[in-house]
Design an enzyme around this catalytic site. Structure first.
Site: not given
Length: 316
Positions: A254, A38-39, A130
């Protein structure tokens, strides 16, 4: 008229608001279930977005993300630094400091990110970095850039996250195999399901999973599906890959779903689809508890000896 500052710009097309009222999932998740992707975004007034970003999202601050997790039955999460924040990790540091040990992080390491900064990220809970290979986010990193990051994170046992799309997983298969330590591929490698039977990306993805060092996030069924909700084609792919490598798969919401086509998915639906992605209680526990704990250095979940409860709702 004065133009607004860049971080105050309107959201980019493809960054819709999250679903306004995600349903309460019928699927009861095991204790210590983890949203492994998640962000946390903004608020931009406190944590401005990077001037060099390629998109502007709608804010999704830590309180909003925590409320979603409580609603869905998720008690742990992995917060992935978004490219719209660049290499400024203040929003990630703030979230991890407030997370009470229930959060881990994935960073974006730039050329100027120092070893001291990386060690501080590790101290507060970052356990990976990432690499973006999507052209709408940045130019693909060179091997020299990748090696520079690997040198600076050496000894920390961090995960390397790979963000590729479609046939790129086949193109970068050799590079992925060459990376040291554990590698996790995001969002089902965002493969193209138009011709799944002869898709070289799927062959590469399964071969990489068979290597033993590559993991997969079976998140993003809404991104991969060509059918729309309830994303049956992508759910079938995710289920087949969970069955193929049950010890090396994790799942995430997500949230808040940036850079997508159309409206954001219902996150409650995404949780309920786990009943088809991991239909056995043991598989579900691996996917949601044991595997993310191993991959991102969470404390162990409830004892396996206690036995998994059946996560499906009672039939009435």
């Amino acid at each position: 008229m004065t133009e607004p500052a860049l971080h105050e710009a309107a959201p980019t097309p493809g960054c819709p608001p999250p679903h306004p009222a995600p349903r309460s999932p019928s699927l009861v998740l095991p204790p210590d279930s983890c949203d492994a992707h998640c962000h946390i975004l903004g608020p931009a007034a406190v944590f401005p977005y990077a001037p060099e970003r390629t998109f502007t999202p709608i804010d999704a601050p830590k309180e909003q993300v925590a409320a979603l997790h409580a609603h869905l039955g998720l008690s742990r999460a992995v917060v992935v630094q978004s490219s719209c924040n660049g290499h400024d990790h203040r929003v990630l540091l703030d979230a991890l400091a407030a997370g009470g040990g229930r959060l881990r992080g994935v960073a974006l390491i730039g050329e100027t990110t120092t070893r001291a900064q990386i060690e501080e990220l590790h101290r507060v809970g970052v356990r990976g970095f990432r690499l973006n290979f999507l052209p709408h986010l940045r130019t693909a990193p060179t091997r020299e850039e990748i090696d520079s990051v690997l040198e600076r994170v050496d000894g920390l046992d961090w995960v390397t996250e790979i963000h590729v799309k479609g046939q790129e997983v086949a193109r970068y298969e050799s590079l992925i195999r060459s990376l040291p330590g554990r590698v996790v591929i995001d969002h089902l490698a965002r493969v193209d399901l138009a011709d799944a039977a002869r898709n070289p990306a799927l062959r590469s993805l399964r071969a990489l999973l068979d290597s033993g060092d590559v993991w997969l996030k079976v998140s993003g069924v809404d991104r991969v599906s060509r059918q729309g909700p309830p994303y049956a084609d992508a759910v079938a792919l995710a289920a087949s890959l969970v069955a193929h490598a049950p010890e090396r798969v994790v799942w995430g919401t997500d949230y808040p779903h940036v850079n997508i086509e159309g409206a954001a998915p219902d996150d409650g639906l995404l949780v309920d689809l786990l009943a088809d992605i991991a239909p056995d209680p043991g598989l579900l526990r691996r996917l949601m508890v044991d595997n993310p704990a191993a991959l991102f250095d969470f404390p162990p979940g409830p004892s396996v000896a206690e036995g998994p409860s059946d996560p499906r709702p009672e039939q009435t």
